[in-house]
Enzyme design. Structure first.
Site, PDB file in Angstrom:
ATOM      1  N   GLN A   8      -0.254   2.705  -6.233  1.00 42.95           N
ATOM      2  CA  GLN A   8      -1.719   3.113  -6.193  1.00 42.95           C
ATOM      3  C   GLN A   8      -2.523   2.792  -7.472  1.00 42.95           C
ATOM      4  O   GLN A   8      -3.597   2.336  -7.510  1.00 42.95           O
ATOM      5  CB  GLN A   8      -1.863   4.507  -5.899  1.00 42.95           C
ATOM      6  CG  GLN A   8      -1.627   4.834  -4.171  1.00 42.95           C
ATOM      7  CD  GLN A   8      -2.036   6.468  -3.895  1.00 42.95           C
ATOM      8  OE1 GLN A   8      -1.997   7.330  -4.942  1.00 42.95           O
ATOM      9  NE2 GLN A   8      -2.216   6.655  -3.036  1.00 42.95           N
ATOM     10  N   SER A  19      -8.058  -1.531  -3.540  1.00 40.05           N
ATOM     11  CA  SER A  19      -8.685  -0.175  -3.486  1.00 40.05           C
ATOM     12  C   SER A  19      -9.753   0.200  -4.393  1.00 40.05           C
ATOM     13  O   SER A  19     -10.776   0.579  -4.185  1.00 40.05           O
ATOM     14  CB  SER A  19      -7.695   0.817  -3.235  1.00 40.05           C
ATOM     15  OG  SER A  19      -6.893   0.826  -2.271  1.00 40.05           O
ATOM     16  N   ASP A  53      -3.505  -0.983  -7.292  1.00 45.41           N
ATOM     17  CA  ASP A  53      -4.126  -1.246  -6.181  1.00 45.41           C
ATOM     18  C   ASP A  53      -5.515  -1.890  -6.420  1.00 45.41           C
ATOM     19  O   ASP A  53      -6.478  -1.453  -6.343  1.00 45.41           O
ATOM     20  CB  ASP A  53      -4.166  -0.331  -4.990  1.00 45.41           C
ATOM     21  CG  ASP A  53      -4.530  -0.706  -3.666  1.00 45.41           C
ATOM     22  OD1 ASP A  53      -5.017  -2.009  -3.527  1.00 45.41           O
ATOM     23  OD2 ASP A  53      -4.585   0.128  -2.746  1.00 45.41           O
ATOM     24  N   ARG A  85       0.872  -1.282   0.017  1.00 44.59           N
ATOM     25  CA  ARG A  85      -0.010   0.073   0.062  1.00 44.59           C
ATOM     26  C   ARG A  85       1.020   1.319  -0.106  1.00 44.59           C
ATOM     27  O   ARG A  85       0.959   1.789   0.818  1.00 44.59           O
ATOM     28  CB  ARG A  85      -0.988  -0.176   1.178  1.00 44.59           C
ATOM     29  CG  ARG A  85      -1.675  -1.336   1.550  1.00 44.59           C
ATOM     30  CD  ARG A  85      -2.696  -1.702   0.304  1.00 44.59           C
ATOM     31  NE  ARG A  85      -3.802  -0.832   0.010  1.00 44.59           N
ATOM     32  CZ  ARG A  85      -5.123  -0.817   0.687  1.00 44.59           C
ATOM     33  NH1 ARG A  85      -5.091  -1.852   1.538  1.00 44.59           N
ATOM     34  NH2 ARG A  85      -5.921  -0.110   0.415  1.00 44.59           N
ATOM     35  N   TYR A 132      -3.718  -1.024   6.857  1.00 47.70           N
ATOM     36  CA  TYR A 132      -4.929  -1.789   7.406  1.00 47.70           C
ATOM     37  C   TYR A 132      -4.900  -1.691   8.746  1.00 47.70           C
ATOM     38  O   TYR A 132      -3.807  -1.405   9.557  1.00 47.70           O
ATOM     39  CB  TYR A 132      -4.718  -3.189   6.994  1.00 47.70           C
ATOM     40  CG  TYR A 132      -4.712  -3.644   5.752  1.00 47.70           C
ATOM     41  CD1 TYR A 132      -5.906  -3.586   5.021  1.00 47.70           C
ATOM     42  CD2 TYR A 132      -3.529  -3.991   5.038  1.00 47.70           C
ATOM     43  CE1 TYR A 132      -5.792  -4.029   3.619  1.00 47.70           C
ATOM     44  CE2 TYR A 132      -3.723  -4.477   3.831  1.00 47.70           C
ATOM     45  CZ  TYR A 132      -4.699  -4.290   3.030  1.00 47.70           C
ATOM     46  OH  TYR A 132      -4.845  -4.646   1.797  1.00 47.70           O
TER      47      TYR A 132
END
Length: 386
Positions: free
Chosen positions: A129, A135, A132, A124, A235
């Site tokens: 990103q 997400s 990901d 992460r 997390y």
């Protein structure tokens, strides 16, 4: 390179691992040829003709297994399809890296001699990103959770002032303010609900409030609680029992006043925590709705895996308990298959840039932290053991 895309066979899976947009981008240089299974995008409303127009070849699955060098997938191939994989093929997708021993787990993939990458294992970080998948799909799930709740709840979400009288706004409680929870807050706010949200991480308080929700604050009393609350890798971490008891009491008070509860608490590789007890469900008003996004990953009333953040939840079913509707759908992104596929396919496209060189050839650079994290097996060696 020959890149294969299959029609997903998991029950209820409507997403597809490539769209005409990503096929066109990867095929542009003439170094890649896409092989699309007939009907692969039908459930996401992508016709075969659209793939062909983007430069792909549409054919049957068996031919793809024989010809493809690299396979892009949404889920791990089924046990029957695993037997069709050839040694040296490359598989990229959401391969559930925490399932090692299952019939289509990592050991089964490794036994076929393939090189497999699980995108859920990407770090992460800012650099990761764009690929990901957790997400991108959680964002869609948070949106769909609110839309499902609005559909099932037999009253309005916004406050309405009419000639026949005033209708109060729905009260929504959201448990967990990760990507899914924050999107749920934003979506419920757009619909005019009054929202409260809870999370173990104090850092998300500002995010919650910036979206128009009230933060359900449970103060920390020990250094251990503060340390756990910081989370790890983006997390949440399991919290001490003392804090969980105080949170349960505070949340129980808010749930009793709620019309809709959306629960999103998941910790990768662990059993989902129980946040909504049967007593809390009993305290809710008849006609209230609970969307349990941890369905199938928590404990049920018998202490077995199959519940969610609420032990009364039944995976992939909508049930009514104590006058409250509990929604246990386990694949909310697949209910928004067109956009979910588009975002997922872009995630895969960005990951491909890390494992394919300028000449269109596969390259394994283990110095790249993203590639190393996502690599599950290679050359008969299992890289992930738990």
């Amino acid at each position: 390179m020959q890149i294969g895309i299959f029609k997903e066979t998991s029950p209820g899976e409507a997403r597809v691992a490539a769209t005409p947009e990503t096929v066109k981008k990867l095929s542009a240089g003439g170094k890649h040829q896409f092989l699309i299974e007939r009907g692969a995008g039908a459930a996401a409303y992508i016709p075969d003709a659209a793939y062909e127009a983007a430069g792909a070849e549409v054919l049957e699955a068996d031919a793809i297994y024989q010809r493809a060098d690299l396979l892009l997938t949404v889920r791990t191939p089924s046990p029957s399809d695993l037997g069709k994989l050839r040694q040296g093929q490359i598989v990229v997708g959401m391969l559930n890296p925490f399932d090692v021993d299952g019939p289509n787990g990592l050991k089964a993939l490794n036994a076929r001699g393939v090189t497999a990458f699980a995108l859920e294992a990407a770090p992460r970080t800012t650099r990761a990103q764009s690929l990901d998948v957790l997400s991108s799909q959680a964002n869609i799930a948070g949106y769909k959770a609110v839309m499902l709740a609005a559909n099932l709840y037999q009253r309005f979400f916004p406050m309405l002032m009419t000639a026949a009288g005033t209708v109060k706004a729905a009260r929504v409680v959201i448990l967990g303010a990760g990507v899914a929870g924050l999107q749920a807050i934003a979506t419920a706010k757009r619909l005019g609900a009054v929202i409260e949200a809870s999370d173990v991480r104090p850092a998300v308080k500002e995010q919650i409030e910036s979206l128009g929700a009230k933060f359900i604050d449970v103060p920390f009393e020990t250094d251990e609680e503060r340390e756990c609350a910081q989370g790890v890798g983006g997390y949440a971490r399991p919290m001490p029992a003392s804090w969980m008891q105080r949170q349960a009491q505070k949340v129980a008070e808010r749930i009793a006043q709620a019309d809709v509860v959306i629960s999103t608490a998941l910790i990768p590789g662990r059993t989902a925590p129980t946040l909504i007890t049967e007593a809390m469900v009993q305290s809710m008003k008849p006609g209230s709705v609970i969307i349990d996004m941890a369905a199938g990953k928590g404990l049920n009333k018998d202490g077995q895996i199959g519940g969610g953040n609420c032990p009364l939840t039944v995976a992939d079913q909508v049930t009514t308990q104590h006058g409250v509707q509990l929604v246990g759908y386990t694949n909310l992104p697949a209910m928004v298959a067109a956009d979910a596929s588009a975002l997922y396919a872009r995630n895969l496209l960005d990951f491909m840039k890390l494992i394919v060189d300028a000449e269109g050839k596969f390259t394994l650079n283990l110095e790249d932290d993203i590639v190393a994290a996502c690599l599950m097996c290679h050359a008969g060696e299992l890289k992930r053991n738990a």
